[in-house]
Design a protein around this motif. Structure first.
Motif, PDB file in Angstrom:
ATOM      1  N   UNK A 175       0.801  -1.227   0.000  1.00  0.00           N
ATOM      2  CA  UNK A 175       0.000   0.000   0.000  1.00  0.00           C
ATOM      3  C   UNK A 175       0.832   1.274   0.000  1.00  0.00           C
ATOM      4  N   UNK A 176       2.085   1.169   0.450  1.00  0.00           N
ATOM      5  CA  UNK A 176       2.939   2.359   0.514  1.00  0.00           C
ATOM      6  C   UNK A 176       3.450   2.782  -0.853  1.00  0.00           C
ATOM      7  N   UNK A 177       3.292   1.930  -1.866  1.00  0.00           N
ATOM      8  CA  UNK A 177       3.703   2.302  -3.216  1.00  0.00           C
ATOM      9  C   UNK A 177       2.814   3.424  -3.736  1.00  0.00           C
ATOM     10  N   UNK A 178       3.404   4.322  -4.538  1.00  0.00           N
ATOM     11  CA  UNK A 178       2.651   5.381  -5.208  1.00  0.00           C
ATOM     12  C   UNK A 178       2.536   4.987  -6.682  1.00  0.00           C
ATOM     13  N   UNK A 179       1.351   4.595  -7.108  1.00  0.00           N
ATOM     14  CA  UNK A 179       1.146   4.086  -8.466  1.00  0.00           C
ATOM     15  C   UNK A 179       0.761   5.216  -9.422  1.00  0.00           C
ATOM     16  N   UNK A 180       1.333   5.162 -10.637  1.00  0.00           N
ATOM     17  CA  UNK A 180       1.034   6.154 -11.671  1.00  0.00           C
ATOM     18  C   UNK A 180       0.298   5.540 -12.866  1.00  0.00           C
ATOM     19  N   UNK A 181       0.768   4.377 -13.334  1.00  0.00           N
ATOM     20  CA  UNK A 181       0.180   3.751 -14.515  1.00  0.00           C
ATOM     21  C   UNK A 181       0.176   2.233 -14.333  1.00  0.00           C
TER      22      UNK A 181
END
Length: 303
Positions: free
Chosen positions: A255-261
């Motif tokens: 959940x700590x990941x910041x997703x863009x695409x």
């Protein structure tokens, strides 16, 4: 720099707020000009305590925002990780907030060791024994911190040319790292170029570093909201690729990941990253990017 921190503390004790404010601004400007001084300010202000708590918070924030330039300066005698006391080395370099790579963590440890050692010899277990001013307690700290390194995330070229020759890690740890890296053998030149993304920070060249779910991961250093971060491309659940910011020490998909695409891509060859079909997710902006591989093939092969 240390003297200025002490002046700030004295101004606080003597209730001279304008002097305290002026010193704070001066130190902030100095750190902007030379990021490695943040370590000096942080170490000195932590040692002094409450009177300069604002300075320690400012300095730590600057280190977190530009960790490589703060910790590993071009000139070894100008601040950097060598300015940190033993307890602060772990706080800044090895805790979960650190965004530097494993090799950079190793470099920090190596630089910190050199500050107090005149020469080192290899011990029976492959651990460096410092023969000078380093106390037994500090030598134990070095050993314990070295064990926190995930050597499998350090490129083989650096393991053989730098890490192994430092004698800061055991032969057994090196063997395990080589064994893990062997999963990516023969694909070290495989790179992914990301172009045309509406979030421009994700554009650039990603280099293969490690594997996730038996599939290569690709990483790129960059900046996001004024902070140095690691952008990553990885496959999750065997069908969906993501372009995200990877927090140091976290596993893909957390959940700590910041997703863009993301791109749903079912293929018999899970190593193939799709060139098109990417879609924005969370904070990713349109248009979505295109991807192509270099190194492994001779041209922009469609994937």
């Amino acid at each position: 720099v240390r003297s200025l921190v002490r002046v700030a503390a004295a101004a606080h004790y003597l209730d001279i707020p304008h002097l305290e404010t002026d010193v704070f601004k001066k130190l902030t400007d100095m750190i902007v000009e030379l990021p490695s001084l943040a370590c000096v300010v942080y170490n000195e202000s932590i040692n002094i305590g409450n009177p300069v708590e604002a300075l320690s918070r400012m300095a730590e924030k600057k280190i977190r925002a530009r960790p490589r330039k703060s910790l590993l300066p071009v000139k070894d005698n100008v601040g950097g990780v060598r300015s940190l006391d033993e307890s602060l080395l772990e706080t800044i370099v090895f805790n979960e907030q650190s965004t530097i790579s494993e090799f950079e963590k190793f470099q920090c440890l190596q630089h910190w060791v050199k500050r107090g050692s005149k020469k080192s010899v290899q011990g029976t277990e492959g651990i460096s024994k410092v023969e000078s001013e380093l106390s037994e307690e500090i030598s134990t700290t070095i050993t314990n911190l070295a064990k926190q390194l995930d050597l499998s995330r350090i490129p083989v070229s650096e393991l053989t040319s730098v890490v192994e020759q430092s004698h800061l890690v055991t032969r057994d740890d090196l063997y395990q790292a080589y064994r893990s890296r062997a999963l990516c053998a023969g694909r070290t030149d495989h790179k992914i170029v990301v172009e045309g993304a509406g979030t421009p920070e994700v554009n650039g060249t990603y280099i293969q570093e490690g594997v996730h779910q038996d599939t290569p991961m690709y990483l790129m250093e960059g900046m996001w909201e004024g902070r140095e971060v690691i952008f990553s491309i990885f496959l999750c659940s065997e069908t969906t690729w993501y372009i995200s910011i990877m927090p140091e020490g976290e596993m893909p998909g957390e959940p700590t990941y910041i997703d863009f695409y993301y791109c749903d891509h079912a293929s018999n060859n899970c190593w193939k990253i799709p060139s098109r079909g990417w879609q924005p997710i969370n904070i990713g902006q349109t248009p979505p990017p295109t991807c192509f591989v270099t190194g492994f093939f001779d041209s922009k092969d469609s994937m």
